[in-house]
Write a protein that holds these residues in place. Structure first.
Motif, PDB file in Angstrom:
ATOM      1  N   MET A   1      56.328  45.422  61.495  1.00  0.00           N
ATOM      2  CA  MET A   1      55.525  44.296  61.041  1.00  0.00           C
ATOM      3  C   MET A   1      54.931  44.683  59.675  1.00  0.00           C
ATOM      4  N   PRO A   2      54.961  43.769  58.712  1.00  0.00           N
ATOM      5  CA  PRO A   2      54.419  44.079  57.389  1.00  0.00           C
ATOM      6  C   PRO A   2      52.898  44.236  57.405  1.00  0.00           C
ATOM      7  N   ARG A   3      52.408  45.033  56.457  1.00  0.00           N
ATOM      8  CA  ARG A   3      50.974  45.261  56.316  1.00  0.00           C
ATOM      9  C   ARG A   3      50.507  44.593  55.021  1.00  0.00           C
ATOM     10  N   TYR A   4      49.391  43.867  55.128  1.00  0.00           N
ATOM     11  CA  TYR A   4      48.813  43.152  53.997  1.00  0.00           C
ATOM     12  C   TYR A   4      47.426  43.722  53.704  1.00  0.00           C
ATOM     13  N   PHE A   5      47.077  43.760  52.425  1.00  0.00           N
ATOM     14  CA  PHE A   5      45.808  44.324  51.981  1.00  0.00           C
ATOM     15  C   PHE A   5      44.983  43.238  51.307  1.00  0.00           C
ATOM     16  N   PHE A   6      43.704  43.167  51.661  1.00  0.00           N
ATOM     17  CA  PHE A   6      42.811  42.108  51.216  1.00  0.00           C
ATOM     18  C   PHE A   6      41.713  42.724  50.340  1.00  0.00           C
ATOM     19  N   HIS A   7      41.841  42.561  49.030  1.00  0.00           N
ATOM     20  CA  HIS A   7      40.929  43.169  48.063  1.00  0.00           C
ATOM     21  C   HIS A   7      39.964  42.111  47.528  1.00  0.00           C
ATOM     22  N   VAL A   8      38.679  42.456  47.506  1.00  0.00           N
ATOM     23  CA  VAL A   8      37.654  41.533  47.002  1.00  0.00           C
ATOM     24  C   VAL A   8      37.212  42.007  45.631  1.00  0.00           C
ATOM     25  N   HIS A   9      37.187  41.073  44.682  1.00  0.00           N
ATOM     26  CA  HIS A   9      36.726  41.348  43.314  1.00  0.00           C
ATOM     27  C   HIS A   9      35.567  40.397  43.023  1.00  0.00           C
ATOM     28  N   ASP A  10      34.369  40.967  42.890  1.00  0.00           N
ATOM     29  CA  ASP A  10      33.179  40.131  42.672  1.00  0.00           C
ATOM     30  C   ASP A  10      32.220  40.793  41.684  1.00  0.00           C
ATOM     31  N   GLY A  11      32.757  41.239  40.576  1.00  0.00           N
ATOM     32  CA  GLY A  11      31.971  42.007  39.628  1.00  0.00           C
ATOM     33  C   GLY A  11      32.237  43.487  39.834  1.00  0.00           C
ATOM     34  N   ASN A  49      25.366  31.273  42.162  1.00  0.00           N
ATOM     35  CA  ASN A  49      24.965  31.843  40.880  1.00  0.00           C
ATOM     36  C   ASN A  49      25.998  31.625  39.779  1.00  0.00           C
ATOM     37  N   GLY A  50      27.121  31.014  40.105  1.00  0.00           N
ATOM     38  CA  GLY A  50      28.123  30.660  39.098  1.00  0.00           C
ATOM     39  C   GLY A  50      29.124  31.751  38.785  1.00  0.00           C
ATOM     40  N   GLU A  51      28.959  32.935  39.365  1.00  0.00           N
ATOM     41  CA  GLU A  51      29.910  34.007  39.116  1.00  0.00           C
ATOM     42  C   GLU A  51      31.139  33.839  40.006  1.00  0.00           C
ATOM     43  N   GLU A  52      32.293  33.988  39.402  1.00  0.00           N
ATOM     44  CA  GLU A  52      33.531  33.860  40.162  1.00  0.00           C
ATOM     45  C   GLU A  52      33.795  35.138  40.943  1.00  0.00           C
ATOM     46  N   TRP A  53      34.366  34.992  42.116  1.00  0.00           N
ATOM     47  CA  TRP A  53      34.875  36.134  42.851  1.00  0.00           C
ATOM     48  C   TRP A  53      36.238  35.761  43.392  1.00  0.00           C
ATOM     49  N   SER A  54      37.017  36.747  43.757  1.00  0.00           N
ATOM     50  CA  SER A  54      38.366  36.457  44.239  1.00  0.00           C
ATOM     51  C   SER A  54      38.749  37.374  45.379  1.00  0.00           C
ATOM     52  N   LEU A  55      39.700  36.898  46.133  1.00  0.00           N
ATOM     53  CA  LEU A  55      40.312  37.668  47.207  1.00  0.00           C
ATOM     54  C   LEU A  55      41.793  37.783  46.850  1.00  0.00           C
TER      55      LEU A  55
END
Length: 81
Positions: A1-11, A49-55
């Motif tokens: 089964m494939p493995r997926y990685f979930f990275h958070v970028h928020d500053g 607060n208007g700052e973008e974050w991403s997954l």
């Protein structure tokens, strides 16, 4: 089964070093939506607060498969007419 990685970028970046085994990319997309919802709930009022974050979701080779981007901006200058 494939493995997926979930990275958070928020500053700063919170990198997922363990990953999650899921059957396919569609399951990874569903997991990304669920995780994003949890993160939004945890952020509460800080989300406004208007700052973008991403997954960012990557595969085992580190290839970016998709990115979910989030930001909010409160508008206090709305015309009440």
């Amino acid at each position: 089964m494939p493995r997926y990685f979930f990275h958070v970028h928020d500053g700063s970046s919170t990198l997922d070093s363990e990953g999650t085994e899921l059957p396919d990319i569609f399951a990874a997309q569903e997991e990304a939506i669920l995780l994003s919802g949890e993160l939004l709930r945890e952020m509460g009022g800080k989300f406004w607060n208007g700052e973008e974050w991403s997954l960012e979701v990557t595969d085992e080779a580190g290839r970016i498969l998709f990115i979910l981007r989030f930001s909010a901006e409160e508008r206090t200058d709305l015309d009440s007419t």
